[in-house]
Design a protein around this motif. Structure first.
Motif, short mmCIF file in Angstrom:
data_model
loop_
_atom_site.label_atom_id
_atom_site.label_comp_id
_atom_site.label_asym_id
_atom_site.label_seq_id
_atom_site.Cartn_x
_atom_site.Cartn_y
_atom_site.Cartn_z
N ALA A 1 -4.81 -12.95 8.40
CA ALA A 1 -6.23 -12.65 8.17
C ALA A 1 -6.76 -11.70 9.23
N ASP A 2 -6.36 -11.92 10.49
CA ASP A 2 -6.85 -11.06 11.57
C ASP A 2 -6.35 -9.62 11.41
N LEU A 3 -5.08 -9.47 11.05
CA LEU A 3 -4.54 -8.13 10.82
C LEU A 3 -5.26 -7.44 9.66
N THR A 4 -5.49 -8.20 8.61
CA THR A 4 -6.19 -7.63 7.46
C THR A 4 -7.57 -7.14 7.86
N ASN A 5 -8.30 -7.95 8.62
CA ASN A 5 -9.64 -7.56 9.04
C ASN A 5 -9.63 -6.34 9.96
N LEU A 6 -8.65 -6.28 10.87
CA LEU A 6 -8.54 -5.12 11.76
C LEU A 6 -8.29 -3.84 10.97
N LEU A 7 -7.35 -3.88 10.05
CA LEU A 7 -7.00 -2.69 9.28
C LEU A 7 -8.11 -2.32 8.29
N LEU A 8 -8.79 -3.31 7.74
CA LEU A 8 -9.92 -3.02 6.85
C LEU A 8 -11.03 -2.31 7.61
N ALA A 9 -11.32 -2.78 8.82
CA ALA A 9 -12.35 -2.13 9.63
C ALA A 9 -11.97 -0.68 9.92
N THR A 10 -10.69 -0.44 10.15
CA THR A 10 -10.21 0.92 10.40
C THR A 10 -10.36 1.77 9.14
N ALA A 11 -9.98 1.21 8.01
CA ALA A 11 -10.04 1.96 6.75
C ALA A 11 -11.47 2.26 6.31
N ASP B 1 -10.79 8.67 -0.16
CA ASP B 1 -11.59 7.62 -0.78
C ASP B 1 -11.32 6.30 -0.04
N ARG B 2 -12.38 5.69 0.47
CA ARG B 2 -12.22 4.46 1.24
C ARG B 2 -11.65 3.33 0.39
N ASN B 3 -11.93 3.31 -0.89
CA ASN B 3 -11.38 2.27 -1.76
C ASN B 3 -9.86 2.36 -1.83
N ASP B 4 -9.34 3.57 -1.79
CA ASP B 4 -7.88 3.75 -1.80
C ASP B 4 -7.27 3.20 -0.51
N LEU B 5 -7.94 3.47 0.62
CA LEU B 5 -7.42 2.96 1.89
C LEU B 5 -7.49 1.43 1.94
N VAL B 6 -8.58 0.88 1.46
CA VAL B 6 -8.73 -0.57 1.46
C VAL B 6 -7.63 -1.22 0.63
N ALA B 7 -7.32 -0.64 -0.51
CA ALA B 7 -6.24 -1.17 -1.34
C ALA B 7 -4.89 -1.08 -0.63
N THR B 8 -4.70 -0.03 0.14
CA THR B 8 -3.45 0.16 0.87
C THR B 8 -3.26 -0.89 1.95
N VAL B 9 -4.37 -1.30 2.57
CA VAL B 9 -4.29 -2.29 3.65
C VAL B 9 -3.60 -3.57 3.17
N THR B 10 -3.91 -4.01 1.97
CA THR B 10 -3.29 -5.22 1.43
C THR B 10 -1.77 -5.08 1.40
N HIS B 11 -1.27 -3.92 0.99
CA HIS B 11 0.17 -3.70 0.92
C HIS B 11 0.79 -3.65 2.32
#
Length: 200
Positions: A82-92, A179-189
């Motif tokens: 969860a912490d990694l996801t939040n860090l990368l989402l904030a970056t994206a 597109d930020r939505n594309d980056l957000v989707a990438t974070v999950t992967h």
């Protein structure tokens, strides 16, 4: 009698960082620094050593702040996924409306792309930065393994290098008006690619 400073050093370093971050090292002149910082050229050389020395100090200060933040963001919940996801989402999701690229990215990553190929001193600094980042993440991954969160047979070092590449890559790509939505989707992967014991 020694002359005293007529300014707050931390404030000057923060303002200098902001100017270098906005313009880059090479496009920032001594005259720019004088005007933006509100200190004379003689004071800049007396107390900081010059433009390059000032730049190096802003990088070192930013680096320490960044590592403290990294430890806080990835080590406080005992849920590394969860912490990694939040860090990368904030970056994206970075967004700076006053920036032509709509995001400033990371000051150290920007320094890497501008300076490392042409300056051995800068290359040494950013290489050390990568090693320190990886060491911190290795510790956090190992702690996650001890908690049973991550496959205990996995080698944390290549996983930490993988996360360094992804994190810094995001810091560059976010400046390309993607597109930020594309980056957000990438974070999950990115996060799902790690060998979690519970893939949910």
């Amino acid at each position: 009698m020694a002359r005293t400073k007529e300014f707050d050093e931390d404030t000057v370093l923060d303002k200098a960082r902001d100017l270098f971050w906005e313009r880059g090292y090479h496009a920032t002149s001594i005259q720019d620094l004088e005007a933006y910082l509100g200190i004379s050229r003689s004071s800049l050389y007396r107390f900081f050593g010059g433009k390059r020395e000032l730049y190096d100090r802003t990088l070192a200060r930013y680096q320490e702040e960044n590592f403290q933040l990294l430890r806080r963001q990835l080590g406080h919940t005992k849920n590394l996924k969860a912490d990694l996801t939040n860090l990368l989402l904030a970056t994206a999701r970075q967004y700076s409306p006053d920036c032509a690229a709509l995001a400033k990215g990371c000051y150290l990553v920007n320094a890497t792309t501008e300076m490392a190929n042409a300056c051995s001193r800068a290359l040494d600094f950013v290489a050390d930065n990568r090693e320190r980042f990886v060491d911190i993440v290795v510790e956090l991954l190992a702690a996650a393994q001890r908690r049973g969160e991550l496959d205990p047979q996995a080698d944390p070092k290549p996983l930490a290098n993988y996360l360094f590449l992804c994190y810094n890559g995001l810091q560059v790509v976010v400046q390309t008006r993607v597109d930020r939505n594309d980056l957000v989707a990438t974070v999950t992967h990115i996060v799902d690619a790690l060998p979690w014991t519970d893939p949910a």
